[in-house]
Design a protein around this motif. Structure first.
Motif, PDB file in Angstrom:
ATOM      1  N   LYS A   1       0.853  -1.205   0.000  1.00  0.00           N
ATOM      2  CA  LYS A   1       0.000   0.000   0.000  1.00  0.00           C
ATOM      3  C   LYS A   1       0.882   1.246   0.000  1.00  0.00           C
ATOM      4  CE  LYS A   1      -3.318   2.146   3.160  1.00  0.00           C
ATOM      5  NZ  LYS A   1      -4.062   1.946   4.407  1.00  0.00           N
ATOM      6  N   CYS A   2       0.665   2.111  -0.970  1.00  0.00           N
ATOM      7  CA  CYS A   2       1.503   3.313  -1.089  1.00  0.00           C
ATOM      8  C   CYS A   2       1.211   4.280   0.062  1.00  0.00           C
ATOM      9  CB  CYS A   2       1.230   3.993  -2.422  1.00  0.00           C
ATOM     10  SG  CYS A   2       2.226   5.477  -2.657  1.00  0.00           S
ATOM     11  N   PRO A   3       2.262   4.798   0.704  1.00  0.00           N
ATOM     12  CA  PRO A   3       2.044   5.724   1.824  1.00  0.00           C
ATOM     13  C   PRO A   3       1.447   7.066   1.403  1.00  0.00           C
ATOM     14  CG  PRO A   3       4.292   4.869   1.827  1.00  0.00           C
ATOM     15  CD  PRO A   3       3.685   4.501   0.511  1.00  0.00           C
ATOM     16  N   HIS A   4       1.417   7.339   0.091  1.00  0.00           N
ATOM     17  CA  HIS A   4       0.867   8.624  -0.337  1.00  0.00           C
ATOM     18  C   HIS A   4      -0.661   8.624  -0.227  1.00  0.00           C
ATOM     19  CE1 HIS A   4      -0.384  11.514  -3.694  1.00  0.00           C
ATOM     20  NE2 HIS A   4      -0.077  12.232  -2.629  1.00  0.00           N
ATOM     21  N   ALA A   5      -1.300   7.759  -1.031  1.00  0.00           N
ATOM     22  CA  ALA A   5      -2.769   7.749  -1.017  1.00  0.00           C
ATOM     23  C   ALA A   5      -3.349   6.345  -1.052  1.00  0.00           C
ATOM     24  CB  ALA A   5      -3.316   8.568  -2.181  1.00  0.00           C
ATOM     25  N   GLY A   6      -2.502   5.337  -0.857  1.00  0.00           N
ATOM     26  CA  GLY A   6      -3.023   3.980  -0.684  1.00  0.00           C
ATOM     27  C   GLY A   6      -3.118   3.137  -1.939  1.00  0.00           C
ATOM     28  N   CYS A   7      -2.640   3.603  -3.098  1.00  0.00           N
ATOM     29  CA  CYS A   7      -2.654   2.750  -4.301  1.00  0.00           C
ATOM     30  C   CYS A   7      -1.706   1.570  -4.104  1.00  0.00           C
ATOM     31  CB  CYS A   7      -2.205   3.555  -5.520  1.00  0.00           C
ATOM     32  SG  CYS A   7      -3.405   4.798  -6.013  1.00  0.00           S
ATOM     33  N   GLN A   8      -1.889   0.538  -4.925  1.00  0.00           N
ATOM     34  CA  GLN A   8      -1.012  -0.635  -4.861  1.00  0.00           C
ATOM     35  C   GLN A   8       0.294  -0.328  -5.598  1.00  0.00           C
ATOM     36  OE1 GLN A   8      -1.691  -4.224  -3.650  1.00  0.00           O
ATOM     37  NE2 GLN A   8      -2.579  -2.699  -2.304  1.00  0.00           N
TER      38      GLN A   8
ATOM     39  N   GLN B   1       7.292   0.915  -8.349  1.00  0.00           N
ATOM     40  CA  GLN B   1       6.663   2.128  -8.873  1.00  0.00           C
ATOM     41  C   GLN B   1       5.194   2.169  -8.478  1.00  0.00           C
ATOM     42  OE1 GLN B   1       8.013   1.466 -12.981  1.00  0.00           O
ATOM     43  NE2 GLN B   1       8.705   3.606 -12.972  1.00  0.00           N
ATOM     44  N   CYS B   2       4.759   3.340  -8.071  1.00  0.00           N
ATOM     45  CA  CYS B   2       3.332   3.501  -7.782  1.00  0.00           C
ATOM     46  C   CYS B   2       2.668   4.094  -9.023  1.00  0.00           C
ATOM     47  CB  CYS B   2       3.115   4.413  -6.572  1.00  0.00           C
ATOM     48  SG  CYS B   2       1.356   4.579  -6.212  1.00  0.00           S
ATOM     49  N   PRO B   3       1.618   3.436  -9.521  1.00  0.00           N
ATOM     50  CA  PRO B   3       1.016   3.899 -10.778  1.00  0.00           C
ATOM     51  C   PRO B   3       0.187   5.175 -10.632  1.00  0.00           C
ATOM     52  CG  PRO B   3      -0.240   2.067  -9.888  1.00  0.00           C
ATOM     53  CD  PRO B   3       0.941   2.244  -8.991  1.00  0.00           C
ATOM     54  N   CYS B   4      -0.177   5.523  -9.415  1.00  0.00           N
ATOM     55  CA  CYS B   4      -1.142   6.631  -9.274  1.00  0.00           C
ATOM     56  C   CYS B   4      -0.492   8.009  -9.453  1.00  0.00           C
ATOM     57  CB  CYS B   4      -1.845   6.536  -7.921  1.00  0.00           C
ATOM     58  SG  CYS B   4      -2.948   5.131  -7.844  1.00  0.00           S
ATOM     59  N   HIS B   5       0.603   8.247  -8.739  1.00  0.00           N
ATOM     60  CA  HIS B   5       1.216   9.584  -8.830  1.00  0.00           C
ATOM     61  C   HIS B   5       2.722   9.468  -9.005  1.00  0.00           C
ATOM     62  CE1 HIS B   5      -2.437   9.749  -6.236  1.00  0.00           C
ATOM     63  NE2 HIS B   5      -2.771  10.639  -7.141  1.00  0.00           N
ATOM     64  N   THR B   6       3.130   8.360  -9.629  1.00  0.00           N
ATOM     65  CA  THR B   6       4.510   8.142 -10.089  1.00  0.00           C
ATOM     66  C   THR B   6       5.574   8.161  -8.994  1.00  0.00           C
ATOM     67  OG1 THR B   6       4.938  10.472 -10.594  1.00  0.00           O
ATOM     68  CG2 THR B   6       3.912   9.162 -12.341  1.00  0.00           C
ATOM     69  N   SER B   7       5.237   7.814  -7.778  1.00  0.00           N
ATOM     70  CA  SER B   7       6.304   7.683  -6.775  1.00  0.00           C
ATOM     71  C   SER B   7       7.145   6.458  -7.111  1.00  0.00           C
ATOM     72  CB  SER B   7       5.720   7.516  -5.370  1.00  0.00           C
ATOM     73  OG  SER B   7       5.384   8.764  -4.833  1.00  0.00           O
ATOM     74  N   VAL B   8       8.438   6.585  -6.932  1.00  0.00           N
ATOM     75  CA  VAL B   8       9.366   5.480  -7.222  1.00  0.00           C
ATOM     76  C   VAL B   8      10.135   5.163  -5.935  1.00  0.00           C
ATOM     77  CG1 VAL B   8      11.338   4.762  -8.613  1.00  0.00           C
ATOM     78  CG2 VAL B   8       9.569   6.224  -9.625  1.00  0.00           C
TER      79      VAL B   8
ATOM     80  N   GLU C   1       9.941  12.928  -3.935  1.00  0.00           N
ATOM     81  CA  GLU C   1       8.864  12.029  -4.359  1.00  0.00           C
ATOM     82  C   GLU C   1       7.527  12.534  -3.812  1.00  0.00           C
ATOM     83  OE1 GLU C   1       8.983   9.757  -6.476  1.00  0.00           O
ATOM     84  OE2 GLU C   1      11.086   9.154  -6.546  1.00  0.00           O
ATOM     85  N   VAL C   2       6.458  12.141  -4.504  1.00  0.00           N
ATOM     86  CA  VAL C   2       5.130  12.537  -4.030  1.00  0.00           C
ATOM     87  C   VAL C   2       4.824  11.874  -2.692  1.00  0.00           C
ATOM     88  CG1 VAL C   2       2.667  12.515  -4.594  1.00  0.00           C
ATOM     89  CG2 VAL C   2       4.356  12.766  -6.411  1.00  0.00           C
ATOM     90  N   SER C   3       5.275  10.628  -2.554  1.00  0.00           N
ATOM     91  CA  SER C   3       5.004   9.921  -1.297  1.00  0.00           C
ATOM     92  C   SER C   3       5.713  10.622  -0.134  1.00  0.00           C
ATOM     93  CB  SER C   3       5.482   8.467  -1.396  1.00  0.00           C
ATOM     94  OG  SER C   3       5.300   7.837  -0.152  1.00  0.00           O
TER      95      SER C   3
HETATM   96  S1  FES Z   1      -0.809   6.828  -4.235  1.00  0.00           S
HETATM   97 FE1  FES Z   1       1.230   6.281  -4.698  1.00  0.00          FE
HETATM   98  S2  FES Z   1       2.117   8.121  -5.367  1.00  0.00           S
HETATM   99 FE2  FES Z   1       0.093   8.665  -4.922  1.00  0.00          FE
END
Ligand code: FES
Length: 197
Positions: free
Chosen positions: A114-121, A132-139, A152-154
């Motif tokens: 779970k991405c710490p930014h907004a919870g995407c996989q 890589q997070c597909p939602c807001h391109t965090s690497v 990074e966005v995260s």
């Molecule tokens: S939810 Fe992963 S970068 Fe936004």
């Protein structure tokens, strides 16, 4: 000439009427206690699940053999019994983790997917050297740190989870090693890690 009759003082009620006033008052108080006590007990029973703090579940994720020590992350769903305040739902998918083990390491490390930014996989493609997070391109690097740090966005690195190895004896006399993870669900959007429960 006859004297007029002596008048009685009138400030206090006669003793009999005072006694009946206290009897009625005591009956009302006793009735109220008898009614409210079971009500209060019922309310406490009803609300107590809400006050109970739930624990992060220990979840069996994989056999150690499924995580070769080549440093490559492997993705596993996290399946566990889920509970809300009043109900229990057996064998629900509650998340996913990446396990990876470096050469010569006995135990893998675990990151929640779970991405710490907004919870995407967070995604990983075999052979890549980053997540890589597909939602807001965090690497993220394979050790979970953000590739570009605070740029990074995260707001924080990937969330690492506690891992435990358990030796299980088999009926045929052999043994297998299982990988168990304490699956902590962290709040998203913060620099610090805060469990959701
Ligand atoms: S939810 Fe992963 S970068 Fe936004």
């Amino acid at each position: 000439m006859a004297k007029p009759p002596k008048q009685q003082p009138t400030s206090l009620p006669p003793p009999k009427s005072r006694r009946s006033f206290f009897a009625v008052f005591a009956a009302i108080v006793t009735g109220a206690i008898a009614t409210l006590t079971p009500l209060a007990a019922g309310l406490v029973t009803f609300l107590s699940p809400l006050l109970r703090k739930s624990k992060s579940p220990q979840v069996r994720i994989a056999l150690l053999d499924q995580v070769p020590d080549d440093g490559m992350p492997r993705y596993f769903p996290v399946v566990a019994d889920r509970e809300d305040a009043w109900n229990r739902y057996p064998k629900q998918r509650i998340g996913a983790v990446y396990l990876s083990r470096q050469a010569g390491e006995a135990s893998p490390i675990a990151f929640t997917a779970k991405c710490p930014h907004a919870g995407c996989q967070i995604g990983y493609t075999a052979g890549n050297d980053v997540f890589q997070c597909p939602c807001h391109t965090s690497v993220f690097n394979l050790d979970g740190t953000r590739s570009r740090g605070d740029k990074e966005v995260s707001p924080r690195d990937m969330d690492q989870l506690p891992v435990e190895l358990r030796e299980i004896k088999l009926a045929d006399g052999g043994a297998v090693t299982e990988v168990w993870v304490e699956y902590i669900d962290f709040q998203t959007g913060h620099k610090e890690k805060h469990p959701t429960t």
